[in-house]
Motif scaffolding. Structure first.
Motif, PDB file in Angstrom:
ATOM      1  N   LYS A   1       0.807  -1.180  -0.054  1.00 56.76           N
ATOM      2  CA  LYS A   1       0.012  -0.255  -0.146  1.00 56.76           C
ATOM      3  C   LYS A   1       0.847   1.231   0.143  1.00 56.76           C
ATOM      4  O   LYS A   1       0.543   2.380  -0.363  1.00 56.76           O
ATOM      5  CB  LYS A   1      -0.952   0.095   1.215  1.00 56.76           C
ATOM      6  CG  LYS A   1      -2.159  -0.913   1.051  1.00 56.76           C
ATOM      7  CD  LYS A   1      -3.317  -0.489   1.937  1.00 56.76           C
ATOM      8  CE  LYS A   1      -4.590  -0.825   1.291  1.00 56.76           C
ATOM      9  NZ  LYS A   1      -4.965  -2.116   1.489  1.00 56.76           N
ATOM     10  N   GLU A   2       2.225   1.083   0.348  1.00 58.69           N
ATOM     11  CA  GLU A   2       3.026   2.104   0.633  1.00 58.69           C
ATOM     12  C   GLU A   2       4.224   2.384  -0.445  1.00 58.69           C
ATOM     13  O   GLU A   2       4.353   3.552  -0.674  1.00 58.69           O
ATOM     14  CB  GLU A   2       3.602   2.346   2.212  1.00 58.69           C
ATOM     15  CG  GLU A   2       2.493   2.446   3.174  1.00 58.69           C
ATOM     16  CD  GLU A   2       3.051   2.486   4.604  1.00 58.69           C
ATOM     17  OE1 GLU A   2       4.151   2.642   4.593  1.00 58.69           O
ATOM     18  OE2 GLU A   2       2.391   2.651   5.415  1.00 58.69           O
ATOM     19  N   ALA A   3       4.490   1.178  -0.764  1.00 63.78           N
ATOM     20  CA  ALA A   3       5.669   1.171  -1.748  1.00 63.78           C
ATOM     21  C   ALA A   3       5.422   0.064  -2.667  1.00 63.78           C
ATOM     22  O   ALA A   3       5.206  -0.810  -1.752  1.00 63.78           O
ATOM     23  CB  ALA A   3       7.101   1.494  -1.178  1.00 63.78           C
ATOM     24  N   SER A   4       6.205   0.093  -3.842  1.00 65.03           N
ATOM     25  CA  SER A   4       6.165  -1.088  -4.414  1.00 65.03           C
ATOM     26  C   SER A   4       7.861  -1.359  -4.876  1.00 65.03           C
ATOM     27  O   SER A   4       8.504  -0.175  -5.203  1.00 65.03           O
ATOM     28  CB  SER A   4       5.576  -1.326  -5.803  1.00 65.03           C
ATOM     29  OG  SER A   4       4.243  -1.154  -5.608  1.00 65.03           O
ATOM     30  N   VAL A   5       8.553  -2.622  -4.636  1.00 65.70           N
ATOM     31  CA  VAL A   5       9.882  -2.633  -5.036  1.00 65.70           C
ATOM     32  C   VAL A   5       9.987  -3.511  -6.094  1.00 65.70           C
ATOM     33  O   VAL A   5       9.565  -4.429  -6.229  1.00 65.70           O
ATOM     34  CB  VAL A   5      10.635  -3.077  -3.842  1.00 65.70           C
ATOM     35  CG1 VAL A   5      11.893  -3.521  -3.886  1.00 65.70           C
ATOM     36  CG2 VAL A   5      10.523  -2.282  -2.537  1.00 65.70           C
ATOM     37  N   TYR A   6      10.901  -2.868  -7.012  1.00 68.20           N
ATOM     38  CA  TYR A   6      11.059  -3.555  -8.414  1.00 68.20           C
ATOM     39  C   TYR A   6      12.506  -4.090  -8.495  1.00 68.20           C
ATOM     40  O   TYR A   6      13.687  -3.088  -8.097  1.00 68.20           O
ATOM     41  CB  TYR A   6      11.050  -2.561  -9.509  1.00 68.20           C
ATOM     42  CG  TYR A   6       9.476  -2.186  -9.489  1.00 68.20           C
ATOM     43  CD1 TYR A   6       8.368  -2.724 -10.381  1.00 68.20           C
ATOM     44  CD2 TYR A   6       9.082  -1.253  -8.864  1.00 68.20           C
ATOM     45  CE1 TYR A   6       7.004  -2.522 -10.401  1.00 68.20           C
ATOM     46  CE2 TYR A   6       7.611  -0.563  -8.870  1.00 68.20           C
ATOM     47  CZ  TYR A   6       6.667  -1.565  -9.629  1.00 68.20           C
ATOM     48  OH  TYR A   6       5.397  -0.885  -9.662  1.00 68.20           O
ATOM     49  N   LEU A   7      12.721  -5.209  -9.063  1.00 64.41           N
ATOM     50  CA  LEU A   7      14.198  -5.663  -9.298  1.00 64.41           C
ATOM     51  C   LEU A   7      14.441  -5.095 -11.019  1.00 64.41           C
ATOM     52  O   LEU A   7      13.987  -5.308 -11.650  1.00 64.41           O
ATOM     53  CB  LEU A   7      14.244  -7.020  -9.241  1.00 64.41           C
ATOM     54  CG  LEU A   7      15.386  -7.797  -9.808  1.00 64.41           C
ATOM     55  CD1 LEU A   7      16.589  -7.476  -8.964  1.00 64.41           C
ATOM     56  CD2 LEU A   7      15.535  -9.179  -9.835  1.00 64.41           C
ATOM     57  N   CYS A   8      15.744  -4.276 -10.811  1.00 62.07           N
ATOM     58  CA  CYS A   8      16.123  -3.743 -11.831  1.00 62.07           C
ATOM     59  C   CYS A   8      17.453  -4.229 -12.350  1.00 62.07           C
ATOM     60  O   CYS A   8      18.328  -4.632 -11.560  1.00 62.07           O
ATOM     61  CB  CYS A   8      16.074  -2.223 -11.833  1.00 62.07           C
ATOM     62  SG  CYS A   8      14.792  -1.461 -11.105  1.00 62.07           S
TER      63      CYS A   8
ATOM     64  N   PRO B   1      25.093  -6.078 -10.655  1.00 60.51           N
ATOM     65  CA  PRO B   1      24.429  -6.428 -12.001  1.00 60.51           C
ATOM     66  C   PRO B   1      22.868  -6.003 -11.594  1.00 60.51           C
ATOM     67  O   PRO B   1      22.484  -5.752 -12.630  1.00 60.51           O
ATOM     68  CB  PRO B   1      24.717  -8.050 -11.842  1.00 60.51           C
ATOM     69  CG  PRO B   1      24.862  -8.462 -10.338  1.00 60.51           C
ATOM     70  CD  PRO B   1      25.794  -7.391  -9.874  1.00 60.51           C
ATOM     71  N   LEU B   2      22.424  -5.996 -10.360  1.00 60.06           N
ATOM     72  CA  LEU B   2      20.975  -5.863 -10.256  1.00 60.06           C
ATOM     73  C   LEU B   2      20.477  -4.573  -9.171  1.00 60.06           C
ATOM     74  O   LEU B   2      21.633  -4.888  -8.076  1.00 60.06           O
ATOM     75  CB  LEU B   2      20.271  -7.181  -9.535  1.00 60.06           C
ATOM     76  CG  LEU B   2      20.319  -8.371 -10.590  1.00 60.06           C
ATOM     77  CD1 LEU B   2      20.310  -9.649  -9.882  1.00 60.06           C
ATOM     78  CD2 LEU B   2      19.411  -8.280 -11.720  1.00 60.06           C
ATOM     79  N   LEU B   3      19.827  -3.987  -9.069  1.00 56.23           N
ATOM     80  CA  LEU B   3      19.270  -2.938  -8.073  1.00 56.23           C
ATOM     81  C   LEU B   3      18.172  -3.228  -7.837  1.00 56.23           C
ATOM     82  O   LEU B   3      17.113  -3.590  -8.696  1.00 56.23           O
ATOM     83  CB  LEU B   3      19.786  -1.744  -8.792  1.00 56.23           C
ATOM     84  CG  LEU B   3      21.158  -1.357  -9.157  1.00 56.23           C
ATOM     85  CD1 LEU B   3      21.165  -0.174  -9.897  1.00 56.23           C
ATOM     86  CD2 LEU B   3      21.820  -0.891  -7.623  1.00 56.23           C
TER      87      LEU B   3
ATOM     88  N   GLY C   1      19.436 -10.519  -2.677  1.00 55.18           N
ATOM     89  CA  GLY C   1      18.685 -11.830  -3.158  1.00 55.18           C
ATOM     90  C   GLY C   1      19.832 -12.274  -4.482  1.00 55.18           C
ATOM     91  O   GLY C   1      20.722 -11.569  -4.678  1.00 55.18           O
ATOM     92  N   SER C   2      18.932 -13.104  -5.107  1.00 55.02           N
ATOM     93  CA  SER C   2      19.586 -13.711  -6.403  1.00 55.02           C
ATOM     94  C   SER C   2      18.608 -12.924  -7.821  1.00 55.02           C
ATOM     95  O   SER C   2      17.596 -12.787  -7.344  1.00 55.02           O
ATOM     96  CB  SER C   2      19.837 -14.991  -6.346  1.00 55.02           C
ATOM     97  OG  SER C   2      18.663 -15.794  -6.508  1.00 55.02           O
ATOM     98  N   GLU C   3      19.178 -13.352  -8.813  1.00 52.05           N
ATOM     99  CA  GLU C   3      18.216 -12.951  -9.676  1.00 52.05           C
ATOM    100  C   GLU C   3      16.994 -13.917 -10.003  1.00 52.05           C
ATOM    101  O   GLU C   3      15.812 -13.520 -10.155  1.00 52.05           O
ATOM    102  CB  GLU C   3      18.983 -13.194 -11.269  1.00 52.05           C
ATOM    103  CG  GLU C   3      18.378 -12.750 -12.356  1.00 52.05           C
ATOM    104  CD  GLU C   3      19.045 -12.398 -13.656  1.00 52.05           C
ATOM    105  OE1 GLU C   3      20.177 -12.461 -13.637  1.00 52.05           O
ATOM    106  OE2 GLU C   3      18.217 -11.907 -14.601  1.00 52.05           O
TER     107      GLU C   3
END
Ligand code: ADP
Ligand code: MG
Length: 341
Positions: free
Chosen positions: A93-100, A109-111, A203-205
């Protein structure tokens, strides 16, 4: 009717993705935050929005999410911090977190991109409690001194809401910077946009790190992980920071290591009269999880001893100028304050 922006639409979505025509949008009378994508990218975003074509990210957002996502992450994309959005890790509800996928600005490699929802502030219960003793921060994390802006912030006008939104995000970013520098276990933060924070991904991919509340620790891990958490809390107190929403839900667990996350509501022990109570709640919640893992603690004692060994007083100091000499209760408080803890 006034044209709605994609933010308005996204804000009006309920959790099933239904758009409520009567929903109040997040108006934007004057931009507060310059860290948006350039006009060219904005135009591109708008085109995508209007024609509802899929943007060429691996992650395919829902129609109204798309505009919001690009509005929030366009700047990172333009600045080559990210080259792709792979998946939504968590939508709340407050935020969404995306793997980029990293765009090459940093050698990882990932953020992870934490994108705040506009209605986040309205959902926030008792947010006034967290605002006590906090500076209002601008887009560079600097204290806002402009009286007009402070008044808007206080009055909760639409413009004020933007300032609060930005300040809320910058408090999280600044805290991550401070704690990362101090050697705490937090994701390293890299950049902010007007509505998002880019940080190290844990985490991992294939799999994101789970939150600790979903993990059953091996019996050999319980004590070391608890100890590590307490060390992190010591670092935070030394830096003058109380998390304010700490629990196993805001600790990531990955390869026997922990990472503390989710800092926008931090409070400062020397500036918030209820900081100790908030701290005690944090410790209580952590202890509840560890109790479930077979480790018993006395949270009240633990909180008090951590607090005192960081040099803080258990009783809030009240400045004499704020006390009414005629008021017997104030006299009582004054005497209380004089006692050592
Ligand atoms: N840096 C990160 N790496 C991996 N996952 C993350 C990261 N930051 C957040 N998450 C995931 O996203 C969720 C929401 O992030 P959080 O900062 O706790 O925001 P919220 O305010 O929505 O709780 C977390 O519970 C976690 O699962
Ligand atoms: Mg959280």
């Amino acid at each position: 009717m006034e044209a709605k922006t994609s933010l308005d639409y996204y804000d009006a979505l309920d959790d099933e993705g239904q758009f409520d025509e009567s929903g109040k949008g997040f108006r934007n009378p004057r931009p507060v935050r310059p860290k948006k994508a350039s006009a060219a990218v904005q135009q591109f975003i708008k085109k995508q929005d209007d024609s509802s074509q899929a943007v060429d990210f691996t992650y395919k957002p829902a129609r109204f999410e798309e505009g919001w996502l690009l509005d929030s992450l366009g700047y990172f994309f333009e600045q080559k911090w990210i080259s792709d959005v792979l998946v939504k890790l968590k939508g709340g509800k407050e935020a969404s977190v995306y793997l980029c996928r990293s765009g090459g600005q940093v050698d990882v490699p990932l953020l992870a991109a934490k994108v705040f929802r506009p209605r986040m502030l309205r959902n926030l219960k008792n947010d006034r409690m967290y605002l006590v003793g906090r500076d209002v921060l601008d887009e560079d994390g600097k204290q806002i001194l402009d009286l007009g802006m402070l008044k808007a912030h206080h009055n909760r006008s639409v413009y004020g809401e933007q300032i609060r939104h930005q300040s809320w995000i910058m408090h999280e970013f600044q805290t991550l910077l401070k704690l990362n520098d101090a050697g705490a276990d937090v994701p390293k933060p890299y950049e902010t946009s007007h509505n998002a924070i880019l940080m190290d991904y844990i985490g991992s991919e294939e799999t994101a790190a789970p939150t600790l509340n979903t993990v059953n620790l091996g019996s050999h891990e319980v004590k070391p992980i608890f100890k590590r958490l307490m060390q992190n809390i010591e670092i935070m107190l030394k830096k003058g920071i109380v998390h304010g929403d700490l629990s196993a839900y805001n600790v990531l667990y990955w390869e026997e290591q922990i990472t503390l996350i989710d800092f926008p509501q931090v409070v400062f022990p020397q500036r918030h009269p209820a900081a100790f109570q908030i701290f005690r709640r944090d410790i209580n919640r952590l202890c509840t999880y560890f109790e479930s893992q077979g480790l018993h603690n006395d949270p009240a004692n633990l909180a008090a001893s951590q607090w005192k060994s960081a040099g803080y007083r258990l009783r809030p100091e009240v400045h004499p100028a704020e006390m009414n000499a005629e008021d017997p209760q104030a006299g009582e408080l004054w005497r209380e304050n004089q006692k050592p803890d």
